[in-house]
Design a protein around this motif. Structure first.
Motif, PDB file in Angstrom:
ATOM      1  N   GLU A 168       1.024  -1.254   0.151  1.00  0.00           N
ATOM      2  CA  GLU A 168       0.041   0.095   0.253  1.00  0.00           C
ATOM      3  C   GLU A 168       0.812   1.280   0.194  1.00  0.00           C
ATOM      4  OE1 GLU A 168      -3.446   0.398   2.912  1.00  0.00           O
ATOM      5  OE2 GLU A 168      -2.433   2.089   3.429  1.00  0.00           O
ATOM      6  N   ALA A 169       0.663   2.248  -0.944  1.00  0.00           N
ATOM      7  CA  ALA A 169       1.385   3.248  -0.883  1.00  0.00           C
ATOM      8  C   ALA A 169       1.378   4.175   0.015  1.00  0.00           C
ATOM      9  CB  ALA A 169       1.114   4.205  -2.337  1.00  0.00           C
ATOM     10  N   GLY A 170       2.187   4.834   0.649  1.00  0.00           N
ATOM     11  CA  GLY A 170       1.986   5.917   1.642  1.00  0.00           C
ATOM     12  C   GLY A 170       1.760   7.254   1.193  1.00  0.00           C
ATOM     13  N   VAL A 171       1.651   8.073   2.300  1.00  0.00           N
ATOM     14  CA  VAL A 171       1.385   9.559   1.753  1.00  0.00           C
ATOM     15  C   VAL A 171       2.782   9.850   0.857  1.00  0.00           C
ATOM     16  CG1 VAL A 171       1.010  11.913   2.729  1.00  0.00           C
ATOM     17  CG2 VAL A 171       0.370  10.106   4.057  1.00  0.00           C
ATOM     18  N   CYS A 202      -0.220  17.144  -1.980  1.00  0.00           N
ATOM     19  CA  CYS A 202      -0.021  15.931  -0.945  1.00  0.00           C
ATOM     20  C   CYS A 202      -1.375  14.768  -1.557  1.00  0.00           C
ATOM     21  CB  CYS A 202      -0.405  16.308   0.333  1.00  0.00           C
ATOM     22  SG  CYS A 202      -0.555  15.004   1.491  1.00  0.00           S
ATOM     23  N   SER A 203      -0.713  13.573  -1.682  1.00  0.00           N
ATOM     24  CA  SER A 203      -1.855  12.739  -2.012  1.00  0.00           C
ATOM     25  C   SER A 203      -1.784  11.645  -0.773  1.00  0.00           C
ATOM     26  CB  SER A 203      -1.346  12.003  -3.179  1.00  0.00           C
ATOM     27  OG  SER A 203      -1.682  12.708  -4.268  1.00  0.00           O
ATOM     28  N   PRO A 204      -3.140  11.542  -0.155  1.00  0.00           N
ATOM     29  CA  PRO A 204      -3.130  10.658   1.204  1.00  0.00           C
ATOM     30  C   PRO A 204      -3.000   9.022   0.894  1.00  0.00           C
ATOM     31  CG  PRO A 204      -5.141  11.508   0.221  1.00  0.00           C
ATOM     32  CD  PRO A 204      -4.208  12.118  -0.368  1.00  0.00           C
ATOM     33  N   ILE A 205      -2.850   8.656   1.784  1.00  0.00           N
ATOM     34  CA  ILE A 205      -3.053   6.955   1.887  1.00  0.00           C
ATOM     35  C   ILE A 205      -4.519   6.700   1.325  1.00  0.00           C
ATOM     36  CG2 ILE A 205      -3.330   4.788   2.977  1.00  0.00           C
ATOM     37  CD1 ILE A 205      -0.880   5.977   4.759  1.00  0.00           C
ATOM     38  N   SER A 206      -4.632   5.760   0.407  1.00  0.00           N
ATOM     39  CA  SER A 206      -5.662   5.239  -0.270  1.00  0.00           C
ATOM     40  C   SER A 206      -6.776   4.746   0.900  1.00  0.00           C
ATOM     41  CB  SER A 206      -5.723   4.039  -1.177  1.00  0.00           C
ATOM     42  OG  SER A 206      -6.815   3.934  -1.637  1.00  0.00           O
ATOM     43  N   GLY A 207      -8.019   5.528   0.748  1.00  0.00           N
ATOM     44  CA  GLY A 207      -8.984   5.314   1.852  1.00  0.00           C
ATOM     45  C   GLY A 207      -9.187   6.271   2.935  1.00  0.00           C
ATOM     46  N   HIS A 208      -7.904   7.064   2.950  1.00  0.00           N
ATOM     47  CA  HIS A 208      -8.020   8.177   4.043  1.00  0.00           C
ATOM     48  C   HIS A 208      -8.716   9.204   3.581  1.00  0.00           C
ATOM     49  CE1 HIS A 208      -4.104   6.766   6.886  1.00  0.00           C
ATOM     50  NE2 HIS A 208      -5.180   5.684   6.371  1.00  0.00           N
ATOM     51  N   ALA A 224       0.237  14.900   6.525  1.00  0.00           N
ATOM     52  CA  ALA A 224      -0.455  13.678   6.856  1.00  0.00           C
ATOM     53  C   ALA A 224      -1.816  13.291   6.611  1.00  0.00           C
ATOM     54  CB  ALA A 224      -0.086  13.876   8.623  1.00  0.00           C
ATOM     55  N   SER A 225      -2.020  11.960   6.662  1.00  0.00           N
ATOM     56  CA  SER A 225      -3.534  11.678   6.366  1.00  0.00           C
ATOM     57  C   SER A 225      -3.763  11.083   7.530  1.00  0.00           C
ATOM     58  CB  SER A 225      -3.777  11.042   5.153  1.00  0.00           C
ATOM     59  OG  SER A 225      -2.998   9.853   4.810  1.00  0.00           O
ATOM     60  N   SER A 226      -5.139  10.489   7.758  1.00  0.00           N
ATOM     61  CA  SER A 226      -5.688   9.751   8.750  1.00  0.00           C
ATOM     62  C   SER A 226      -7.013   8.983   8.084  1.00  0.00           C
ATOM     63  CB  SER A 226      -5.979  10.301   9.997  1.00  0.00           C
ATOM     64  OG  SER A 226      -7.026  11.227  10.017  1.00  0.00           O
ATOM     65  N   LEU A 227      -7.376   7.852   8.645  1.00  0.00           N
ATOM     66  CA  LEU A 227      -8.687   7.214   8.139  1.00  0.00           C
ATOM     67  C   LEU A 227      -9.855   8.000   8.274  1.00  0.00           C
ATOM     68  CD1 LEU A 227      -9.029   4.583   6.785  1.00  0.00           C
ATOM     69  CD2 LEU A 227      -9.410   3.509   9.069  1.00  0.00           C
ATOM     70  N   GLU A 228      -9.887   8.753   9.523  1.00  0.00           N
ATOM     71  CA  GLU A 228     -11.264   9.237   9.641  1.00  0.00           C
ATOM     72  C   GLU A 228     -11.119  10.652  10.379  1.00  0.00           C
ATOM     73  OE1 GLU A 228     -13.484   5.262  11.211  1.00  0.00           O
ATOM     74  OE2 GLU A 228     -13.430   6.924  12.449  1.00  0.00           O
ATOM     75  N   ARG A 229     -12.189  11.489  10.406  1.00  0.00           N
ATOM     76  CA  ARG A 229     -12.038  12.754  11.021  1.00  0.00           C
ATOM     77  C   ARG A 229     -11.541  12.572  12.314  1.00  0.00           C
ATOM     78  NH1 ARG A 229     -17.069  17.080  11.369  1.00  0.00           N
ATOM     79  NH2 ARG A 229     -16.920  16.582   9.198  1.00  0.00           N
ATOM     80  N   GLY A 230     -10.669  13.436  12.716  1.00  0.00           N
ATOM     81  CA  GLY A 230     -10.199  13.332  14.229  1.00  0.00           C
ATOM     82  C   GLY A 230     -10.081  11.970  14.808  1.00  0.00           C
ATOM     83  N   GLY A 231     -10.796  11.931  16.087  1.00  0.00           N
ATOM     84  CA  GLY A 231     -10.904  10.512  16.660  1.00  0.00           C
ATOM     85  C   GLY A 231      -9.555   9.956  17.185  1.00  0.00           C
ATOM     86  N   GLY A 232      -8.692  10.690  16.935  1.00  0.00           N
ATOM     87  CA  GLY A 232      -7.260  10.145  17.677  1.00  0.00           C
ATOM     88  C   GLY A 232      -6.776   9.152  16.646  1.00  0.00           C
ATOM     89  N   ASN A 233      -7.318   9.010  15.530  1.00  0.00           N
ATOM     90  CA  ASN A 233      -6.545   8.000  14.517  1.00  0.00           C
ATOM     91  C   ASN A 233      -5.208   8.597  14.273  1.00  0.00           C
ATOM     92  OD1 ASN A 233      -8.514   6.055  14.133  1.00  0.00           O
ATOM     93  ND2 ASN A 233      -9.611   7.417  12.868  1.00  0.00           N
ATOM     94  N   SER A 236      16.304  11.237   7.321  1.00  0.00           N
ATOM     95  CA  SER A 236      15.543  11.340   5.993  1.00  0.00           C
ATOM     96  C   SER A 236      14.543  12.558   6.172  1.00  0.00           C
ATOM     97  CB  SER A 236      15.173  10.087   5.506  1.00  0.00           C
ATOM     98  OG  SER A 236      14.360   9.612   6.409  1.00  0.00           O
ATOM     99  N   GLY A 237      14.000  12.732   7.232  1.00  0.00           N
ATOM    100  CA  GLY A 237      12.939  13.678   7.585  1.00  0.00           C
ATOM    101  C   GLY A 237      11.538  13.210   7.720  1.00  0.00           C
ATOM    102  N   GLU A 238      11.154  12.083   7.325  1.00  0.00           N
ATOM    103  CA  GLU A 238       9.772  11.404   7.215  1.00  0.00           C
ATOM    104  C   GLU A 238       9.555  11.067   8.682  1.00  0.00           C
ATOM    105  OE1 GLU A 238       8.832   8.994   3.937  1.00  0.00           O
ATOM    106  OE2 GLU A 238       7.074   8.184   5.030  1.00  0.00           O
ATOM    107  N   LEU A 239       8.329  11.596   9.165  1.00  0.00           N
ATOM    108  CA  LEU A 239       8.014  11.111  10.470  1.00  0.00           C
ATOM    109  C   LEU A 239       7.072   9.688  10.634  1.00  0.00           C
ATOM    110  CD1 LEU A 239       5.937  14.163  11.893  1.00  0.00           C
ATOM    111  CD2 LEU A 239       7.842  13.210  13.114  1.00  0.00           C
ATOM    112  N   VAL A 240       7.772   8.853  11.144  1.00  0.00           N
ATOM    113  CA  VAL A 240       7.325   7.499  11.488  1.00  0.00           C
ATOM    114  C   VAL A 240       6.454   7.353  12.885  1.00  0.00           C
ATOM    115  CG1 VAL A 240       8.191   5.141  11.426  1.00  0.00           C
ATOM    116  CG2 VAL A 240       9.327   6.537   9.977  1.00  0.00           C
TER     117      VAL A 240
END
Lengths: 114, 116
Positions: free
Chosen positions: A1-4, A23-29, A92-101, B42-46
């Motif tokens: 799965e491709a990252g951000v 920026c392109s997010p992770i698929s589904g985010h 950065a991307s996350s799966l859902e709105r907020g929620g601490g994901n 590298s700079g990317e946050l993990v």
């Protein structure tokens, strides 16, 4: 799965110019966040987009703006560049709105303003 | 307002030593999440770990362990038998939805150098 993914990797601009970062997010985010990491200032929250709308912004002037597209990718625009805008811009991307994901980060775009 | 303090700016250890990175947070919310991220050169946050405010169980993942104590508002991170590849900047972060903010607040980071 491709990252951000983010583009470009590096950018050099002069004061007063305008810049667009992508920026392109992770698929589904659906949520995308932008952060600025300037030397000595740590990571600061810039903007949050979810479902195509701006949901929150950090303590930055209006010349920092952006948008989120129907495919959830996002752009960050900075107008009237100033020297202090030189920084690493992280998306950065996350799966859902907020929620601490957990937010998954891209490699960043390093912007240098001369 | 939320705040995260990482008092250790830089730490140097010799390979195979154990090291603990401190994180203290402030929030008015009863529901919040704490994170640790690693930023190599590298700079990317993990992403390393997420912990919610209702789960105070400590967690171990290989050489990494986390100690969450609500009583002291701390979420410390320990690396056992450190390795050179652990050299990075480590960030502790807090997520809460206070006032609808929905943002991650990061500490200033701790730069860890592991010397061979």
């Amino acid at each position: 799965e491709a990252g951000v993914t983010q583009s470009p990797t590096h950018l050099i601009k002069t004061r007063g110019q305008q810049v667009t970062l992508r920026c392109s997010p992770i698929s589904g985010h659906t949520s995308v966040y932008w952060y600025q990491q300037a030397l000595g200032l740590g990571l600061q929250f810039l903007l949050w987009y979810d479902e195509g709308e701006e949901r929150n912004r950090g303590n930055f002037p209006p010349r920092f703006s952006g948008r989120q597209f129907p495919n959830y990718s996002s752009e960050l625009n900075v107008n009237a560049l100033e020297l202090e805008d030189s920084a690493l811009y992280l998306c950065a991307s996350s799966l859902e709105r907020g929620g601490g994901n957990e937010q998954f980060f891209g490699p960043g775009t390093r912007l240098t303003v001369l | 307002a939320q705040k995260v303090t990482q008092a250790q700016t830089e730490i140097s250890v010799v390979e195979k030593e154990d090291v603990t990175l401190d994180c203290v947070y402030e929030t008015r919310d009863t529901t919040y999440y704490l994170f640790w991220y690693k930023q190599p050169p590298s700079g990317e946050l993990v992403f390393l770990i997420r912990r919610n405010s209702f789960d105070e169980q400590n967690e171990i993942s290989g050489r990494y362990s986390w100690n969450f104590q609500k009583s002291t508002s701390s979420f410390n991170f320990t690396i056992t038998a450190s390795q050179v590849v652990d050299s990075a900047v480590y960030f502790c972060a807090l997520f809460d939805s206070g006032a609808g903010s929905y943002q991650l607040t990061f500490g200033k980071g701790t730069k860890l150098s592991v010397i061979p």
